[in-house]
Design an enzyme around this catalytic site. Structure first.
Site, PDB file in Angstrom:
ATOM      1  N   SER A 189      78.962 -57.153 -41.196  1.00  0.00           N
ATOM      2  CA  SER A 189      80.075 -58.008 -40.774  1.00  0.00           C
ATOM      3  C   SER A 189      81.433 -57.508 -41.258  1.00  0.00           C
ATOM      4  O   SER A 189      81.533 -56.812 -42.265  1.00  0.00           O
ATOM      5  CB  SER A 189      79.824 -59.448 -41.236  1.00  0.00           C
ATOM      6  OG  SER A 189      79.575 -59.503 -42.604  1.00  0.00           O
ATOM      7  N   GLY A 270      85.144 -46.820 -35.101  1.00  0.00           N
ATOM      8  CA  GLY A 270      84.716 -45.616 -35.816  1.00  0.00           C
ATOM      9  C   GLY A 270      83.415 -45.849 -36.571  1.00  0.00           C
ATOM     10  O   GLY A 270      82.492 -45.022 -36.505  1.00  0.00           O
ATOM     11  N   VAL A 271      83.316 -46.966 -37.280  1.00  0.00           N
ATOM     12  CA  VAL A 271      82.098 -47.257 -38.052  1.00  0.00           C
ATOM     13  C   VAL A 271      80.919 -47.471 -37.095  1.00  0.00           C
ATOM     14  O   VAL A 271      79.816 -46.962 -37.322  1.00  0.00           O
ATOM     15  CB  VAL A 271      82.303 -48.482 -38.978  1.00  0.00           C
ATOM     16  CG1 VAL A 271      80.982 -48.945 -39.568  1.00  0.00           C
ATOM     17  CG2 VAL A 271      83.286 -48.151 -40.090  1.00  0.00           C
ATOM     18  N   GLU A 295      80.530 -55.364 -31.583  1.00  0.00           N
ATOM     19  CA  GLU A 295      81.840 -55.791 -31.080  1.00  0.00           C
ATOM     20  C   GLU A 295      82.863 -55.100 -31.947  1.00  0.00           C
ATOM     21  O   GLU A 295      82.857 -55.280 -33.165  1.00  0.00           O
ATOM     22  CB  GLU A 295      81.975 -57.313 -31.141  1.00  0.00           C
ATOM     23  CG  GLU A 295      80.942 -58.059 -30.287  1.00  0.00           C
ATOM     24  CD  GLU A 295      80.916 -57.645 -28.824  1.00  0.00           C
ATOM     25  OE1 GLU A 295      81.955 -57.183 -28.299  1.00  0.00           O
ATOM     26  OE2 GLU A 295      79.843 -57.752 -28.199  1.00  0.00           O
ATOM     27  N   CYS A 329      90.758 -59.282 -33.980  1.00  0.00           N
ATOM     28  CA  CYS A 329      90.412 -58.190 -33.068  1.00  0.00           C
ATOM     29  C   CYS A 329      91.108 -58.392 -31.727  1.00  0.00           C
ATOM     30  O   CYS A 329      91.362 -57.457 -30.992  1.00  0.00           O
ATOM     31  CB  CYS A 329      88.911 -58.127 -32.884  1.00  0.00           C
ATOM     32  SG  CYS A 329      88.216 -59.735 -32.595  1.00  0.00           S
TER      33      CYS A 329
END
Ligand code: NAD
Length: 569
Positions: A189, A270-271, A295, A329
């Protein structure tokens, strides 16, 4: 296992009402008391594996972003041993959990929602305010309302999924069972929403899965209180294992594990790409293909048509770009404004932004607080510096920061002459809005430019008082946003109203808080039962017809008698 003989029903829920926290209100008093309690102590946060609290001794300090000298907690990080124990604990609790009647899991979710909106409301709101620097309204819509909505709506959607059953022809009975996945789910998360952090492990768990939950190190306080909530609501030990620590270390052990059945991720692109790559590299080792749900980032836009209403546009830009310091976001970070509206919008923006006070969220009247940590602060300031030094851009409001006590950055507006300037294309994840002014007769062209400018496709808004420009925006920007708004800011999606998620580099668009997301945590099994199975292999077409009068019946030969004749020329 006891199984009751009844079809239980879960009513379609209503959204949790948002409390106002106005001066003198009872909720404001309770929140202030809880803020004081949590700020006045320093707690120890363990790793939780199979219900067991583990103090590993490898710790980091949990501080307030707006007052980073103030330590709220010391958090123990999971090392290799705890990570492996967490996998074992999850797999051990799997059988009992997945065999529990679904109504028990639904009851746990509904109880969790009830606890959130009563006793835990102030605990979670205060932890989110102190640990993630949200104002009371931002905390309330997140850690109280959205979190409760996730639990209630997910329980309802689960039953809607279970109701989805196939037809049966006479003599047969077909059904579909929505099994949980085989293995465990890895939930990872982000820092910016307590509700997302709560939903990522519990949505798969509700569908009967067992979970390893790796929370963000920047949202540990609210995360820890949620583990207490989960336990009190009734999630059994081992179903959700709490493993704070380094993403790289934890991911390095969990992702290649053969029992990895799914990833439920929210965070940066990126992660997510790194995680997906690790899965791809290990694809031959898994027992099943892992479900990958992510997401990720955004570069969300507002496009104003020359017919746009100025005041609603101004409000959407300010709220959309600067609420929670631009760390949503869905936050607006690029705006396309027609030249005819720009002077007035610029004036109104300046007036509104000047009225925003920056400070510690314990001063409950403040709209705007700190960004999450030093890394974020430095990254955001480096974008602002790039704009300051660029010939094609100028900073028209804000642009200053101060990290001496807390990580404060002024709400900042950049004006650029280049629609592809770096702050129009890359995700900054902070309080920076870049505006590009286009010629009024280039509306259609600007829609195409907007579509092609960034790799993301999360949210976007169109402002217009005429229908035709809205239709055109729909068409050109069809794939540019998973959540599209007309005459509204592109933030603030509500569970059950605007299922949330985006495409392109913004993720797999599995729409958190909807049935679509829950489906990903199931592996359906189709069952066909035939009541009186056939007793003869022959079909009716194989019966021999009576020869028509005048036609002689020819015999037949067996396959083995049939010899190919060689052709002789
Ligand atoms: P982040 O990507 O830095 O971190 C997310 C989580 O991944 C953290 O728990 C982190 O510790 C973990 N992590 C990091 N490296 C890892 C690795 N190698 N293996 C496993 N886990 C790893 O994101 P953040 O800063 O916490 O959140 C901000 C980002 O999240 C922004 O890009 C934002 O757009 C995105 N976000 C998207 C949505 C959405 O619905 N699309 C919602 C909220 C946030």
């Amino acid at each position: 296992m006891y199984n009751a003989n009844a079809f239980f029903k879960i009513k379609e829920p209503a959204n949790e009402p948002v409390l106002g926290y106005a001066p003198g209100s009872p909720e404001r008093g309770r929140l202030l008391a809880e803020l004081e309690r949590q700020a006045g102590q320093r707690i120890e946060i363990p790793v939780i594996v199979g219900g067991r609290e583990v103090l590993t001794g490898d710790t980091f300090e949990v501080v307030m972003p707006h007052d980073h000298g103030h330590v709220l907690a010391v958090c123990h990080q999971a090392g290799e041993a705890e990570i492996r124990q967490a996998i074992a604990a999850a797999l051990e609790s799997k059988k009992e959990w997945e065999n529990l009647p679904w109504v028990e899991r639904a009851s746990i979710a509904l109880k969790a929602a009830e606890l959130i909106t009563t006793r835990y409301r102030y605990i979670l709101n205060a932890a989110t305010i102190l640990g993630q620097s949200k104002n009371p309204h931002q905390a309330e819509i997140d850690s109280a309302c959205e979190l409760a909505d996730f639990f209630r709506f997910n329980a309802f959607y689960m039953t809607e999924i279970y109701k989805e059953q196939p037809n049966s022809l006479p003599g047969t009975y077909n059904r579909v069972e929505y099994r949980p996945l085989e293995g465990f789910v890895f939930a990872v998360s982000p820092f910016n929403f307590t509700s997302i952090a709560g939903n990522l492990p519990t949505a798969p768990a509700l569908m009967g899965n067992v979970v390893l939950w790796k929370p963000s190190s920047d949202a540990i306080l609210s995360g820890y209180y949620m583990t207490q909530l989960f336990r009190e609501a009734g999630f059994p030990d081992g179903v959700i294992n709490f493993i704070p620590g380094s993403g790289r270390t934890i991911g390095g052990i969990v992702l290649p594990h053969p029992d990895l059945a799914g990833i439920h991720f929210t965070g940066s692109t990126g992660v997510f790409n790194t995680m997906w790559r690790t899965v791809a590299e290990n694809i031959g080792t898994y027992k099943s293909y892992p479900r990958i749900v992510g997401e990720t980032g955004g570069k969300n836009f507002v496009i104003a048509h020359p017919s746009a209403d100025l005041e609603s546009l101004n409000t959407a830009l300010v709220r959309g770009a600067f609420e929670y310091q631009g760390q949503k976001c869905s936050a607006v970070s690029r705006a396309y404004i027609p030249r005819s509206l720009w002077p007035e919008i610029r004036r109104r923006l300046s007036e509104t932004i000047m009225s925003i006070e920056v400070g510690d969220p314990r001063e409950l009247h403040l709209f705007y607080n700190a960004v999450i940590n030093e890394g974020s602060y430095d990254k955001i300031m480096s974008y602002i510096e790039q704009a300051r030094n660029a010939r094609e851009a100028e900073i028209i409001f804000g642009g200053r920061g101060d990290k001496s006590r807390g990580y404060f950055i002024e709400p900042t507006v950049i004006l650029t002459r280049d629609p592809h300037f770096v702050t129009m294309t890359e995700e900054i994840f902070g309080p920076v809005l870049t505006a590009y002014v286009y010629e009024d007769d280039q509306y259609e062209e600007i829609l195409h430019i907007c579509d092609r400018t960034s790799p993301y496709a999360l949210t976007g808004s169109i402002f217009s008082t005429e229908r035709k420009p809205i239709q055109l925006a729909f068409e050109v920007l069809r794939h540019a946003a998973g959540n599209f708004y007309i005459n509204d800011k592109p933030t603030g999606a509500v569970v059950g109203e605007q299922p949330f998620g985006g495409g392109r580099a913004s993720g797999t668009n599995d729409k958190a808080g909807s049935m679509l997301n829950l489906l990903r945590w199931t592996s359906p099994r189709t069952i066909k039962e035939t009541f009186c199975p056939p007793q003869d292999y022959r079909y009716p077409f194989m019966e021999r017809e009576k020869p028509a009068p005048g036609f002689e019946e020819k015999g037949f030969f067996q396959l083995s008698d049939k010899k190919p004749k060689s052709k002789v020329r």
